[in-house]
Each structure stands twice: as structure tokens, then as C-alpha cells.
Design an enzyme around this catalytic site. Structure first.
Site, short mmCIF file in Angstrom:
data_model
loop_
_atom_site.label_atom_id
_atom_site.label_comp_id
_atom_site.label_asym_id
_atom_site.label_seq_id
_atom_site.Cartn_x
_atom_site.Cartn_y
_atom_site.Cartn_z
N GLY A 29 -4.49 4.47 4.90
CA GLY A 29 -5.44 3.40 4.68
C GLY A 29 -5.53 3.09 3.21
N TYR A 30 -6.19 2.00 2.90
CA TYR A 30 -6.27 1.51 1.52
C TYR A 30 -7.71 1.48 1.04
CZ TYR A 30 -1.41 0.69 2.00
OH TYR A 30 -0.07 0.90 2.19
N LEU A 31 -7.97 2.23 -0.04
CA LEU A 31 -9.26 2.14 -0.71
C LEU A 31 -9.32 0.85 -1.52
CD1 LEU A 31 -9.58 5.82 -1.94
CD2 LEU A 31 -10.91 4.73 -0.12
N GLU A 83 -10.43 0.33 3.68
CA GLU A 83 -10.52 -1.02 4.23
C GLU A 83 -10.14 -0.96 5.71
OE1 GLU A 83 -7.82 -3.13 1.66
OE2 GLU A 83 -9.17 -2.97 -0.05
N ASN A 145 2.83 -2.39 3.35
CA ASN A 145 1.84 -1.76 4.23
C ASN A 145 0.43 -2.25 3.94
OD1 ASN A 145 3.08 0.49 6.04
ND2 ASN A 145 4.18 0.63 4.10
#
Length: 157
Positions: A29-31, A83, A145
Site C-alpha cells: 500500500g501507499y502512504l 491510501e 503500482n
């Protein structure tokens, strides 16, 4: 801290699975998925990582990358802060000549997408192309990604 030089390709079929020497289950996942910098949390099997990537050069092959292993429990906690749309995939490793291809088979909202990446020592380094390798998508940000977490493959027309 290092520069990552890689090229990305679509994959025509799953013939690569017959010659894969390793596979891992990945969740990431992406902060932060800003186009100038991404901050990624990844769990690969039972290992956790935090990675920061900078903006790509004009060809899309080279960018700054910093990665550090973190405790897997901390990575699981950080994934809850990411996110929306956690990326789920299986990564297969395939040796071809002196190089190793990483082929990602996506699941969830990106099911059906197969992407191969190869890391190189220079932008013009040559490499053997396996028969299952398809169209090159290096530098096409919709295949990053971080982009797939915002606009998943299943939503493409």
C-alpha cells in the site's frame, strides 16, 4: 540510497510459471502516491519493507529508490494507514541469461494483469527476451503500482 534502473513489459501468457525458481505473495500500500515521490509499505511473505521512490527520468527507466526492512507486524499496522486499494499479487522470479525477471500476477481489483520487470545496470544494457514477454510499458505511469492502487486494471475500458 540507490538508483533503480528497470524496464517493464506486459506478459503474453503464463508460460513463465513453468520456469520460475521462486514465488512470493506480496501485499503493498501507499502512504503517499504523489507523482514526485511515493512511500510504499510492502509485506513479502513474512517480511516487511518501507520504500521511498523518486520521480522517474524522461525515459521512465531510472529513479531514486530507498528501501529498508521493517518488522512485519509494524508493516501490517502501517498498511492500515495507507491510501485505499491495497495491491495484492504473486511475484514470480525467472532467470533468463544473466538477468532475473520479476513477473507480477495481480489479484483483487487488478486481477488479470501480468507485468514483468527487469532491473539493469545501465539504461542501454542488453538482455535476452523470453517468448512470453509482451509489449514494453516502461515509463507508462498507468502501470506503476501506485497508479494501479488509484485506478485499478478492472476499471480500464
Amino acid at each position: 540510497m540507490s538508483l533503480e534502473i528497470e524496464r517493464k513489459f506486459l506478459v503474453k501468457n503464463d508460460d513463465f510459471k513453468k520456469v520460475a525458481f521462486q514465488q512470493k505473495i506480496l501485499q503493498q500500500g501507499y502512504l503517499n502516491s504523489d507523482k514526485h515521490r511515493t512511500v510504499r509499505i510492502r509485506i513479502a511473505d513474512n517480511q516487511g519493507f518501507i520504500t521511498i521512490k523518486g520521480v522517474s527520468n524522461t525515459s521512465g527507466t531510472t529513479r531514486f529508490e530507498w528501501e529498508k526492512e521493517i518488522d512485519v507486524q509494524e508493516a501490517k499496522q502501517l498498511l492500515t494507514l495507507c491510501e485505499p486499494n491495497i495491491i495484492e499479487k504473486t511475484r514470480f522470479l525467472v532467470k533468463k541469461g544473466i538477468h532475473i525477471f520479476e513477473i507480477d500476477e495481480f489479484f483483487g481489483a487488478n486481477k488479470g494483469l501480468l507485468i514483468a520487470e527487469i532491473e539493469l545496470n545501465s539504461e542501454n544494457e542488453t538482455f535476452e527476451k523470453p517468448s512470453w514477454l509482451g509489449e514494453e510499458v516502461t515509463g507508462n505511469s498507468k502501470y506503476y503500482n501506485a497508479s494501479l492502487s488509484k485506478l485499478p486494471f478492472s476499471s480500464w475500458k
